[in-house]
Scaffold this motif. Sequence first.
Motif, short mmCIF file in Angstrom:
data_model
loop_
_atom_site.label_atom_id
_atom_site.label_comp_id
_atom_site.label_asym_id
_atom_site.label_seq_id
_atom_site.Cartn_x
_atom_site.Cartn_y
_atom_site.Cartn_z
N LEU A 94 -3.06 -43.15 30.11
CA LEU A 94 -2.15 -42.17 30.70
C LEU A 94 -1.94 -42.40 32.19
O LEU A 94 -1.05 -41.78 32.78
N GLY A 95 -2.76 -43.23 32.80
CA GLY A 95 -2.62 -43.53 34.21
C GLY A 95 -2.92 -42.36 35.11
O GLY A 95 -2.28 -42.17 36.14
N THR A 96 -3.94 -41.59 34.75
CA THR A 96 -4.28 -40.40 35.52
C THR A 96 -5.80 -40.26 35.60
O THR A 96 -6.52 -40.79 34.75
N SER A 97 -6.26 -39.56 36.61
CA SER A 97 -7.70 -39.35 36.76
C SER A 97 -8.20 -38.13 36.00
O SER A 97 -9.41 -37.93 35.89
N TYR A 98 -7.27 -37.34 35.46
CA TYR A 98 -7.65 -36.15 34.70
C TYR A 98 -6.53 -35.75 33.75
O TYR A 98 -5.38 -36.13 33.94
N VAL A 99 -6.89 -35.01 32.72
CA VAL A 99 -5.89 -34.33 31.90
C VAL A 99 -6.09 -32.83 32.08
O VAL A 99 -7.20 -32.36 32.34
N ASP A 100 -5.02 -32.10 31.97
CA ASP A 100 -5.10 -30.65 32.12
C ASP A 100 -5.77 -30.00 30.92
O ASP A 100 -6.42 -28.96 31.07
N LEU A 101 -5.63 -30.63 29.76
CA LEU A 101 -6.17 -30.03 28.55
C LEU A 101 -6.58 -31.11 27.56
O LEU A 101 -5.80 -32.02 27.27
N LEU A 102 -7.82 -31.02 27.07
CA LEU A 102 -8.32 -31.91 26.04
C LEU A 102 -8.67 -31.07 24.81
O LEU A 102 -9.40 -30.09 24.92
N LEU A 103 -8.13 -31.47 23.66
CA LEU A 103 -8.31 -30.71 22.43
C LEU A 103 -9.10 -31.49 21.39
O LEU A 103 -8.99 -32.72 21.31
N ILE A 104 -9.85 -30.78 20.55
CA ILE A 104 -10.33 -31.33 19.29
C ILE A 104 -9.14 -31.26 18.34
O ILE A 104 -8.61 -30.18 18.08
N HIS A 105 -8.72 -32.41 17.80
CA HIS A 105 -7.45 -32.45 17.09
C HIS A 105 -7.48 -31.70 15.76
O HIS A 105 -6.53 -31.00 15.41
N ASN A 106 -8.55 -31.86 15.02
CA ASN A 106 -8.68 -31.20 13.72
C ASN A 106 -10.14 -30.82 13.47
O ASN A 106 -11.04 -31.53 13.93
N PRO A 107 -10.40 -29.75 12.75
CA PRO A 107 -11.78 -29.44 12.38
C PRO A 107 -12.29 -30.48 11.38
O PRO A 107 -11.54 -30.97 10.55
N MET A 108 -13.56 -30.83 11.51
CA MET A 108 -14.16 -31.76 10.56
C MET A 108 -15.65 -31.46 10.47
O MET A 108 -16.22 -30.83 11.36
N GLN A 109 -16.27 -31.89 9.38
CA GLN A 109 -17.65 -31.53 9.12
C GLN A 109 -18.65 -32.60 9.54
O GLN A 109 -19.82 -32.32 9.71
N ARG A 110 -18.21 -33.85 9.68
CA ARG A 110 -19.16 -34.95 9.88
C ARG A 110 -19.95 -34.80 11.16
O ARG A 110 -21.15 -35.08 11.21
N VAL A 111 -19.30 -34.39 12.24
CA VAL A 111 -19.98 -34.18 13.52
C VAL A 111 -19.91 -32.70 13.85
O VAL A 111 -18.81 -32.11 13.85
N PRO A 112 -21.03 -32.06 14.15
CA PRO A 112 -21.00 -30.63 14.48
C PRO A 112 -20.08 -30.36 15.67
O PRO A 112 -20.08 -31.11 16.66
N VAL A 113 -19.28 -29.31 15.57
CA VAL A 113 -18.34 -29.00 16.64
C VAL A 113 -19.08 -28.74 17.95
O VAL A 113 -18.55 -29.03 19.04
N ALA A 114 -20.31 -28.24 17.87
CA ALA A 114 -21.08 -27.98 19.08
C ALA A 114 -21.35 -29.26 19.87
O ALA A 114 -21.31 -29.26 21.10
N GLU A 115 -21.61 -30.36 19.16
CA GLU A 115 -21.86 -31.63 19.85
C GLU A 115 -20.60 -32.11 20.56
O GLU A 115 -20.65 -32.56 21.71
N THR A 116 -19.47 -32.02 19.88
CA THR A 116 -18.21 -32.43 20.50
C THR A 116 -17.91 -31.58 21.73
O THR A 116 -17.52 -32.10 22.79
N LEU A 117 -18.10 -30.29 21.61
CA LEU A 117 -17.79 -29.39 22.73
C LEU A 117 -18.74 -29.59 23.90
O LEU A 117 -18.32 -29.46 25.06
N ARG A 118 -20.00 -29.91 23.63
CA ARG A 118 -20.92 -30.17 24.74
C ARG A 118 -20.45 -31.36 25.56
O ARG A 118 -20.51 -31.35 26.80
N ALA A 119 -19.96 -32.40 24.88
CA ALA A 119 -19.44 -33.56 25.60
C ALA A 119 -18.17 -33.19 26.36
O ALA A 119 -17.96 -33.64 27.51
N MET A 120 -17.32 -32.38 25.77
CA MET A 120 -16.10 -31.95 26.45
C MET A 120 -16.45 -31.10 27.67
O MET A 120 -15.80 -31.19 28.72
N ASP A 121 -17.49 -30.28 27.57
CA ASP A 121 -17.94 -29.48 28.71
C ASP A 121 -18.33 -30.37 29.88
O ASP A 121 -18.03 -30.07 31.04
N THR A 122 -19.02 -31.49 29.59
CA THR A 122 -19.44 -32.39 30.68
C THR A 122 -18.23 -33.02 31.35
O THR A 122 -18.25 -33.29 32.56
#
Length: 272
Positions: A94-122
């Motif tokens: 995207l040629g940018t140092s940040y995005v205004d919004l990062l989304l989880i695209h779809n719910p899925m069971q293989r990886v707990p949503v909490a793990e994904t969100l913890r990484a997004m929080d960082t």
Amino acid sequence: MPDVTVQGVDVPALGLGTWRLTSESCERAVREALELGYRHLDTAQAYGNEREVGDALAASEVDREDVFLTTKLGNGNRDHDAVRRSTEESLAKLGTSYVDLLLIHNPMQRVPVAETLRAMDTLVDDGKVRHIGVSNFDVDRLHAAREAADHELLTNQVQFNPYWDQRELLDYCEIHDLLLTAYSPLGHGGVLDDDVLAEVGDRYGKSAAQVAIRWCLQHPNVSVIPKATSRTHIAANRDVFDFELTDDEMERIRRPSKVRALTGAVRSRLGV
């Protein structure tokens, strides 16, 4: 262009969706949208067009800080390391140092949503992402995701149109000051042949598509991201802020129908 404000954050009420836009057609559409006053762009890792979106933004005279830019994590990029790695790759494309919004695209069971969100929080803590959210989550999954994240979720991006009005989810978003980002506001093209929308549009000198977008925008906490390729359609989708539907028209237009919604989705995927 008007904003929708949730949690003290101003998000342009109208944006450009880029699903299924690729190569030169994507770059041209984004460039023309910016020329026409759009300041909200939506892409995703799964779309395969982040580089084109970034190239159009870089070529534009619009300052990066004036554009609300969203991307989404691909389904294979949900564990902690993949979230961080893939987001860095998205930023480079995207040629940018940040995005205004990062989304989880779809719910899925293989990886707990909490793990994904913890990484997004960082990523928020590191300044690479300003806000986080989800897409295609129902109310229960949205609530669980909000409980799991350290940073407040800003939005849930879902299909929203007169045939699929997400009433329960919209109520939840309004109560909790969340944004509902509406994709497929035209019902995958189904609204174009809708007699009710055409009749209402005749009163205002507007098309059925413009009435459908206006219907979405008149709900609280809703931002709309219709996809369009041609400059004519991009401009027409923008010209929806000079009229207002009555309460009676809003109710007449709302006709929930899974058959219509799913038929439109199938037609879109088949390209007919």
